[in-house]
Design an enzyme around this catalytic site. Structure first.
Site, PDB file in Angstrom:
ATOM      1  N   HIS A  37      17.495  14.554  25.947  1.00  0.00           N
ATOM      2  CA  HIS A  37      17.912  13.852  24.726  1.00  0.00           C
ATOM      3  C   HIS A  37      18.930  12.760  25.040  1.00  0.00           C
ATOM      4  CE1 HIS A  37      15.889  16.696  22.065  1.00  0.00           C
ATOM      5  NE2 HIS A  37      16.187  15.896  21.069  1.00  0.00           N
ATOM      6  N   LYS A 102      16.059  26.469  17.080  1.00  0.00           N
ATOM      7  CA  LYS A 102      16.575  27.627  16.349  1.00  0.00           C
ATOM      8  C   LYS A 102      18.055  27.386  16.070  1.00  0.00           C
ATOM      9  CE  LYS A 102      18.019  30.107  20.423  1.00  0.00           C
ATOM     10  NZ  LYS A 102      19.384  30.563  20.609  1.00  0.00           N
TER      11      LYS A 102
END
Lengths: 187, 279
Positions: A37, A102
Site C-alpha cells: 500500500h 477484518k
C-alpha cells in the site's frame, strides 16, 4: 442467503451493497498489505501509473503462506485493516471500490467510501485454510521482494465475505453488537 | 550431567513449529465447541461453524490454520543438570529456519523495526530460557500472530486502583480491541512483578490450556468473573455480535513492589497455538 457478486465491482454496484449482507465474490481481486500500500500510494503521489488497474478494483488485505506443491496458494485469510487506513482514501479516490480485511476502519476511510462509492468487506480472520480453497489462480503482479506482501492477482470463486461498512457508512460491527445486546435484554 | 546436542533442539523446534501452526491444541478445540453449543446468536453460530470447519481442513491437509504463522516464540526450561553441546541460540534459530522453510510457513519477521527488511526465514525466534532443577529440557514453541499482539496493552496501575482497577483495564483493553484481534480471543494476563515481568507472564499465561483454571482459587474466581464480563460485552465472534467474545482468561501473577500494580494483557486470537515437548 448470500448475494453472489461478480467482480469487478463498479461504483454503482458498490452503492447497492448493504452493511450486514453476506456475499460470495467471484472474479479477479488483488492482494496488498502495509508495505505494498505504501508503494502504491507513493506512485499515485508521484503521478506514476499503478502496476494494475485500480479502477473498480477490489483489494484483499492478505499475506498468504507459501503454496505447498500442488496448491494454488497457501492459507490466505485477512489481515487487520486499520493499518491500511492511511493509504485507502487515496486508492478509493483513484478507483478502488472494494476492500477485504477484518476489523475497524478510520473515519477518513469511511468518508472516502461515502464520497466515491466503495464497500468494505470482512472475511473470517483465522480461517486461512478454508478461504484458500476459494482461490483458483494466483500470480505475482509486482513487489516480489516483499515476499508474502507482494501484490498478487487472484481469481476467486465464491469467496465468502460480509459487507461490514457500506457506502452510506453503516457499520455491522456497531449494529451487530447492539442488536445482540438488545436481544439479551429482551430475554 | 546429561548431554543434549544442539541439533536435537533444532529438530524439535522445526517439528513443533510446523505442528503448532497446522494443528490447533485439543483444549482450544474443546472450548470452541462448547462456545458453539452455548452461543444463542445465529450470526455468531455461523462464524463459529466456519472456524471449526477451518481447523478441520488444516488438520486434514496439514496446512496452516491461519496465514499469519507468527513470530516464533520459543520457551526453554533447561534443567540445571543438562549440558547443551553446541550453540543454543543458533540451534533454535536454525530450527525456525528449517520449520518455516520446509513447512511452507509464512516468513513474517523484519530485520529491524524501523528499516523493515524481511529476514526471509522468520528468524530470529523470540527466545526465553529459564534454568530449572533436573536433567531435562522442556521446549515450547508458540507461533504468535500480530493481529492480536497489536491489541495487547500494559498498565502500571497504582496499588489504590486495586482489583477493580485491574478488571477495568482488562475489560477496556478487550473492548477497544473489538473485532481487530479475530475474536473469540484468549486473554493472557500478567499481574504484578515489574514492567517486563508482567508482559512475560501475560504471554506465558497463553500457554496454559484454556480448559484449566489458575491453581489459586482467588485468581481462578477472578478468571471466571472476567470471562463472564468479557462475554457480556456482546462483541462476539469476528466482532459481528454475539456471546462468544473470549474462550478463556488466563491469569499469572507474581510478587511486586509496595508502590506498584503492573498489569499486562496479551491478547491471542482463536488460533491460540503452542506445542511442548520434553527432551
Amino acid at each position: 442467503m448470500e448475494r453472489h457478486i461478480t467482480l469487478p465491482i463498479t461504483r454503482e454496484t458498490a452503492r447497492t451493497i448493504r452493511s450486514g449482507e453476506a456475499c460470495l465474490l467471484s472474479g479477479v481481486i488483488y492482494t496488498a498489505r502495509d508495505a505494498a500500500h505504501k508503494r502504491l500510494v507513493e506512485l499515485v503521489e508521484k503521478g506514476e501509473p499503478l502496476p494494475f488497474d485500480i479502477k473498480d478494483a477490489t483489494i484483499y488485505y492478505v499475506g498468504p503462506t507459501p503454496a505447498k506443491p500442488g496448491q494454488v496458494i497457501g492459507s490466505a485469510g485477512p489481515t487487520t485493516s486499520y493499518r491500511m487506513d492511511a493509504y485507502s482514501p487515496t486508492l478509493i479516490r483513484e478507483g478502488e471500490t472494494g476492500m477485504i480485511g477484518k476489523g475497524k476502519r478510520s473515519p477518513e476511510v469511511v468518508e472516502a467510501m461515502k464520497k466515491y462509492g466503495a464497500v468494505y468487506f470482512a472475511a473470517i480472520g483465522g480461517a486461512g485454510a478454508l478461504l484458500s480453497s476459494c482461490i483458483k489462480k494466483a500470480e505475482i503482479v509486482c513487489y516480489e521482494d516483499l515476499g508474502a506482501e507482494a501484490v498478487r492477482r487472484l481469481e476467486v470463486e465464491n469467496l465468502p465475505v460480509v459487507a461490514v461498512i457500506d457506502s452510506e457508512g453503516n457499520n455491522l460491527y456497531e449494529k451487530g453488537r447492539r442488536e445482540y445486546l438488545d436481544s439479551v435484554e429482551e430475554r | 550431567m546429561r548431554e543434549i546436542n544442539a541439533e536435537t533442539i533444532t529438530e524439535a523446534v522445526a517439528e513443533l513449529a510446523v505442528e503448532a501452526n497446522c494443528r490447533l491444541p485439543g483444549d482450544v478445540k474443546e472450548r470452541i465447541g462448547q462456545a458453539r453449543a452455548n452461543e444463542p446468536w445465529p450470526t455468531a453460530c455461523g462464524i463459529l461453524d466456519k472456524i471449526i470447519e477451518n481447523y478441520g481442513i488444516a488438520d486434514e491437509n496439514f496446512v496452516p490454520i491461519c496465514q499469519d504463522t507468527g513470530v516464533c516464540c520459543v520457551f526453554l526450561k533447561i534443567g540445571q543438570d543438562v549440558h547443551i553441546t553446541g550453540d543454543l541460540r543458533k540451534a533454535v534459530d536454525e530450527g525456525v529456519r528449517k520449520g518455516y522453510g520446509e513447512g511452507y510457513l509464512r516468513k513474517s519477521v523484519v530485520r529491524d523495526p524501523l528499516r523493515r527488511v524481511n529476514t526471509g526465514d522468520n528468524t530470529p525466534a523470540m527466545l526465553y530460557t529459564e534454568i530449572v532443577p533436573g536433567d531435562k529440557i522442556e521446549l515450547t514453541v508458540a507461533p504468535k500472530g500480530f493481529g492480536s499482539e497489536n491489541m495487547s496493552r500494559l498498565a502500571m496501575l497504582k496499588p489504590s486502583d486495586g482489583i477493580e482497577g485491574v478488571k477495568a483495564f482488562i475489560l477496556k483493553t478487550v473492548e477497544e480491541a473489538g473485532p481487530n484481534p479475530c475474536p473469540p480471543i484468549v486473554v493472557g494476563v500478567g499481574i504484578g512483578g515489574t514492567f517486563d515481568k508482567a508482559a512475560y507472564m501475560a504471554k506465558r499465561a497463553l500457554m496454559r490450556p484454556v480448559t484449566e483454571r489458575n491453581a489459586d482459587e482467588f485468581y481462578a474466581a477472578l478468571e471466571d468473573e472476567l470471562l463472564e464480563k468479557i462475554n457480556a460485552l456482546g462483541i462476539g465472534p469476528q466482532g459481528f455480535g454475539g456471546k462468544t467474545t473470549a474462550l478463556a482468561v488466563n491469569i499469572e501473577w507474581y510478587p511486586t513492589h509496595i508502590a506498584g500494580l503492573p498489569v499486562a494483557v496479551n491478547i491471542n486470537c482463536h488460533v491460540t497455538r503452542h506445542k511442548t515437548v520434553v527432551l
